[in-house]
Each structure stands twice: as structure tokens, then as C-alpha cells.
Design an enzyme around this catalytic site. Structure first.
Site, PDB file in Angstrom:
ATOM      1  N   ASP A   1       0.958 -10.466   0.524  1.00  0.00           N
ATOM      2  CA  ASP A   1       0.790  -8.876   1.256  1.00  0.00           C
ATOM      3  C   ASP A   1       1.478  -8.506   2.779  1.00  0.00           C
ATOM      4  OD1 ASP A   1       0.365  -6.350   1.290  1.00  0.00           O
ATOM      5  OD2 ASP A   1      -2.211  -7.190   1.522  1.00  0.00           O
TER       6      ASP A   1
ATOM      7  N   ASP B   1       6.804   0.357   7.025  1.00  0.00           N
ATOM      8  CA  ASP B   1       4.642   0.047   6.895  1.00  0.00           C
ATOM      9  C   ASP B   1       4.110   0.962   5.876  1.00  0.00           C
ATOM     10  OD1 ASP B   1       2.610  -0.620   6.963  1.00  0.00           O
ATOM     11  OD2 ASP B   1       2.272   0.030   9.032  1.00  0.00           O
TER      12      ASP B   1
ATOM     13  N   GLU C   1      -5.110   1.593   2.866  1.00  0.00           N
ATOM     14  CA  GLU C   1      -5.064   0.520   3.902  1.00  0.00           C
ATOM     15  C   GLU C   1      -5.136   0.364   5.165  1.00  0.00           C
ATOM     16  OE1 GLU C   1      -3.762  -3.145   6.110  1.00  0.00           O
ATOM     17  OE2 GLU C   1      -2.310  -0.330   5.818  1.00  0.00           O
ATOM     18  N   GLU C   2      -4.279   1.902   5.168  1.00  0.00           N
ATOM     19  CA  GLU C   2      -4.381   1.742   6.914  1.00  0.00           C
ATOM     20  C   GLU C   2      -5.796   3.013   7.251  1.00  0.00           C
ATOM     21  OE1 GLU C   2      -2.296   1.708   8.094  1.00  0.00           O
ATOM     22  OE2 GLU C   2       0.211   1.920   7.233  1.00  0.00           O
TER      23      GLU C   2
ATOM     24  N   HIS D   1       4.662   2.325  13.153  1.00  0.00           N
ATOM     25  CA  HIS D   1       3.496   3.355  13.407  1.00  0.00           C
ATOM     26  C   HIS D   1       4.102   4.019  14.394  1.00  0.00           C
ATOM     27  CE1 HIS D   1      -0.531   1.584  11.728  1.00  0.00           C
ATOM     28  NE2 HIS D   1       0.629   1.204  10.644  1.00  0.00           N
TER      29      HIS D   1
ATOM     30  N   HIS E   1       0.214  -1.184  -0.224  1.00  0.00           N
ATOM     31  CA  HIS E   1      -0.315   0.591  -0.326  1.00  0.00           C
ATOM     32  C   HIS E   1       1.438   1.544   0.023  1.00  0.00           C
ATOM     33  CE1 HIS E   1       0.787   1.063   4.452  1.00  0.00           C
ATOM     34  NE2 HIS E   1       0.247  -0.522   4.305  1.00  0.00           N
TER      35      HIS E   1
ATOM     36  N   ASP F   1      -0.591   3.921   1.424  1.00  0.00           N
ATOM     37  CA  ASP F   1      -0.761   5.081   2.314  1.00  0.00           C
ATOM     38  C   ASP F   1       0.145   4.494   3.511  1.00  0.00           C
ATOM     39  OD1 ASP F   1      -1.819   3.084   2.383  1.00  0.00           O
ATOM     40  OD2 ASP F   1      -3.299   4.123   4.229  1.00  0.00           O
TER      41      ASP F   1
END
Length: 494
Positions: free
Chosen positions: A217, A156, A190-191, A464, A124, A126
């Protein structure tokens, strides 16, 4: 008489020890068989171009805050960057690029053998916000420091997206024509659930009749010194992921008015009693009914004594292993459906009885259970008709994908891990978080979650979190992994 009993007990104990040792000695390895393929990955060593490309990718602030609140302009700039950074991919007659719902990307790579089922590599674009975090370096600069690239998205998940693109670009530069058809699926949200991006990519593939051999994934990584008593790095492949359920509890049945004349129970008190029951009565352990049990089975042949004796004899030591796992939040969550009270609201003023109260309960559902089973248990535990329950959001746990010795997908991913990380132990696992894979269940039942990122214990909070980074040497391994996996996937069979 006593001596006879003691002698029998000693003999019995000796026999038990002999059984334990024999099982440990004779345990069969479940590691991927060595691969005969050895594609040349030396061009990725010390390659400044792949490093600078990742740095540039980090500079686009493709932040997702909530559905609909996404830096769409940065997503479009990132699209343009990909076209510039990977000219072979975007000019090859073998590759078709499509923009799905304005912001997500779908690349269709033609294979020389269309009779083979396609496969999917997903990532992803984002990233999560950085507001309120005190970084030591600018989060969107892509700065190199201490042999690492720092920035939001380095682990990520832009590193996976860029690694996939670098691998495909290299194949095309070398004149390698993919044998098996390939789809690259890059969502933009995705987030925040992938409800727009990956959902519509999956819908598009389904509409075209795609039945993929497998999908890979983001997910687990290479973990070093994270699993206690296992000295070697462990490459966990997520073969399932927990479900998710957000339930709103509310109550407005108690009398309101002045606090000087309170009823026996206030709305806050009624609700507090309900959530206390949920927190103090955790779901029973499901250890032995899911992948978390086989995780130990796959580690057994590779670990050292005395832990090998324990892993090889879970029939005897299961309760001991469970008790150890319960001591840490990260491992306790693997055992069962988890419960977290994440929001609690009630009251308007210090001297006014609360007219209502509400709370949100977040469950992460073990693959052995369903949403309905979790709801029914909550109702039984609370046992109070004054409490209203409302489902805010629910997602069933995913099916468990195969991971046996004959499974082409699992073995291909495992062999690729072993070639890039030779010392790693490969094992299946349940992913606690959620990914975009849920949106592709209609096109394949073989869904795997793994990132070739090398993590030490101190790296885990960077997901994150503050100072997200990837070692340059590890990013080279990321590209190598996807390049090797593409070669493994091109085989007709193991």
C-alpha cells in the site's frame, strides 16, 4: 607510573579505533540481491497517454472531509473514468471488477497458477480538502508546469492507483497472463480512516478465505537529501506503522462562580497542570527495540565515511545517534510514542470561573508499546483523580512484517525499487502515519508501505499541502515500478 598509564591508555584507544574500523570495513550488505528479471519498460518512456490519464484522474474532486462527508458523486464519476481509461482491464476474462459498499473497488485478477498465494496492491481514490490553501495553480486541473503535473492526488494517492492500473493494462495489451493471482483494492475513504471502504474490502476477502502472500500500500517514498549525511537516495519500505490513541481529559471538580473570589485552583488550571506533565515528560526512547534501529543497520554498508563508522558501531554510538535524532521532529518521532495536545477547551466568560475544562491528547504509539501501556503511563504522570480520562479512538500499532534476506515480499519490492532507482539504498522503516493496511491484517501478515515517488526536501510539505505535484519523469517511474513488481511477484520463489 604516569607514562605506563598513558601508554596503556593509548594502546587501548588504538585497539578501540581498530575495532571500529574493522567493523565498518567488514559490514555485510543487506541490499536486495540483483534480480535476473528485466521486463521491458521502454513503452512507458515519454508516453503521453499515461500522463493525460493521470491529469484526467486529478480532475475528479474525490474529497473526503470526515466519515460520511465525502464527494460520493465524484467517486462514481471516477469509477466511470477508470472503465474508459483502461478498456483491457475491464474487458479481460481474467479480471473481475466489484464495487464494495457502493463506492470502493475490488479487482480480482486470475493467475495461471492458482496454487500460488495471491498478493494485493492497494491504493485509495479519495483526497484531502484544499479549502484554506493558497495554490499557485488550480488544485483539480491537472495542469502541467515546469515538467510536473500539479493537483491534489498527484502524490497522495491517485498516482499509485493509476500506476497500478497502467501496469496491468500494459500487461494485458502485451498478452502477458499473470501467474500469481492478484487483488487490486481501491478504497474510497482512506483519508478518514478507511472504516467503510478498505474495512469492507478486507472483510470480503476474509470471507472468501483469501490468504495473501503480501500486500503493498502507500507509505514511504524515495527520499533524496532528506536523511542527513546520506548522499544517495533512500527507498524506505514501511514494515510497520505506529498506533494511534486519542484521549479526552476533562475536569469539573473546582468551584465555579465569580472570578473575584477564585479558589486555589480552577478547572482550567488543574487541567493545564495535567497536560503540562504529559508534554514535559516525553515517553522514553525505544531505540534498539524496533525497526528504527535496523534502519541504520541496512544503511551502513552503503553510506560513506565517517558516518559509516558510526552506523557500523551503534553499540558504542547509540546515544549519539539518539541525540541527533531528537533534534528534528520527524526523526524524534521515530524513537518513541509521541504526545501532542491538539485540543484545549474551557471557560465561558472573562469574569466567570470555568465550570469545566477539557483537552484531547493525541498519541502515536511505537510498535513496542500497547494502548494499555500508554494509558497507564498517562495516569501515573497526571496522578490526579480529578482528571477524567476517556478513550475517543484507539488503534494498536501494526505487527512488524518480515524484512530479512529470505522474505519473498520484502525482497521483491526491494528488487523492483533497485531496478527503477538503481542508486537508491533500500531499508526498512516505521511509518509514522496510518494507512488502509490495518484493514487487511486478517488476510496477510506481510504488510508493506511504499510509493515509488521521488522526493526532495522541498517536496515533503506538499503532502496534504499546497501545490501537490509529481514530476512527469517520476510518474513514468511509478508505472515502471508496478509493472516490474508484477513480474517479480509472479515468481514461485526468490
Amino acid at each position: 607510573m604516569f607514562l605506563s598509564i598513558l601508554s596503556a591508555a593509548t594502546a587501548g584507544l588504538g585497539g578501540l579505533v581498530a575495532i571500529l574500523v574493522l567493523r565498518a570495513i567488514t559490514v555485510k550488505s543487506k541490499q536486495p540481491k540483483p534480480s535476473s528479471l528485466a521486463p521491458d519498460t521502454s513503452p512507458f518512456d515519454g508516453n503521453g497517454k499515461i500522463v493525460s490519464n493521470l491529469q484526467e484522474a486529478i480532475r475528479y474532486e474525490t474529497i473526503s472531509r470526515m466519515p460520511g462527508d465525502i464527494n460520493y458523486s465524484e467517486i462514481l464519476k471516477f469509477h466511470a473514468f477508470l472503465q474508459k481509461a483502461f478498456p483491457r482491464v475491464h474487458s479481460s476474462p481474467l479480471v473481475k471488477r466489484e464495487v464494495i459498499v457502493s463506492y470502493s473497488l475490488l479487482y480480482t485478477v486470475e493467475g495461471t497458477d492458482p496454487s500460488l498465494k495471491s498478493y494485493i496492491l492497494a491504493a485509495h481514490m479519495d483526497v484531502v480538502p484544499v479549502e484554506g490553501q493558497d495554490w499557485d495553480v488550480p488544485p483539480f486541473e491537472g495542469r502541467i508546469q515546469d515538467g510536473c503535473i500539479y493537483g491534489r492526488g498527484t502524490i497522495d494517492d491517485k498516482h499509485s492507483l493509476m500506476g497500478i492500473m497502467e501496469a496491468l493494462e500494459s500487461r494485458l495489451e502485451r498478452g502477458e497472463k499473470p501467474v500469481r493471482p492478484l487483488y487490486l483494492c481501491f478504497g474510497h475513504d482512506e483519508e478518514v480512516g478507511g472504516v467503510d471502504g478498505a474495512f469492507n474490502i478486507g472483510k470480503t476477502l476474509l470471507g472468501r478465505g483469501v490468504e495473501a502472500e503480501f500486500l503493498l500500500d502507500e507509505g514511504y517514498t524515495i527520499l533524496q537529501d532528506v536523511i542527513k549525511h546520506v548522499s544517495r537516495p533512500v527507498g524506505l519500505i514501511g514494515v510497520s506503522e505506529k498506533g494511534r490513541l486519542n484521549v479526552k481529559l476533562s475536569v469539573d471538580s473546582a468551584n465555579t462562580g465569580h472570578s473575584s473570589m477564585p479558589p486555589a485552583e480552577t478547572n482550567i488550571g488543574i487541567l493545564a497542570n495535567a497536560v503540562s506533565k504529559l508534554e514535559s515528560t516525553p515517553f522514553p526512547s525505544m531505540f534498539g527495540s524496533g525497526v528504527e534501529y535496523d534502519n541504520f543497520v541496512y544503511l551502513t554498508s552503503e553510506v560513506e565515511y565517517p558516518i559509516k563508522l558510526v552506523f557500523a558501531n551503534l553499540w558504542l554510538f547509540q546515544k549519539l545517534v539518539e541525540s541527533i535524532m531528537r533534534k528534528k521532529e520527524s526523526t524524534r518521532a521515530l524513537l518513541h510514542t509521541s504526545t501532542a495536545i491538539t485540543v484545549f477547551k474551557g471557560g465561558v466568560k472573562a469574569n466567570v470561573l470555568p465550570p469545566s475544562a477539557s483537552a484531547i491528547v493525541n498519541h502515536r504509539i511505537h510498535p513496542s508499546q500497547t494502548i494499555q501501556q500508554v494509558l497507564e503511563r498517562d495516569r501515573r504522570l497526571i496522578n490526579d483523580d480529578r482528571i477524567k480520562m476517556e478513550i475517543l479512538q484507539g488503534r494498536e500499532a501494526t505487527i512488524t512484517s518480515p524484512y530479512d534476506e529470505q522474505c519473498f515480499a520484502y525482497q521483491s519490492i526491494g528488487q523492483s525499487i533497485k531496478q527503477v532507482f538503481p542508486d537508491a539504498i533500500v531499508a526498512p522503516g516505521i511509518l509514522l502515519a496510518n494507512t488502509d493496511t490495518i484493514h487487511y491484517t486478517s488476510v496477510t501478515d506481510k504488510l508493506y508501505r511504499f510509493c515509488p515517488t521521488f522526493n526532495l526536501p522541498e517536496d515533503i510539505p506538499r503532502f496534504h499541502g499546497v501545490n501537490e505535484r509529481i514530476r512527469i519523469s517520476n510518474y513514468e517511474q511509478v508505472v515502471k515500478f508496478y509493472y516490474i513488481l508484477m513480474h517479480h511477484a509472479d515468481r514461485q520463489q526468490l
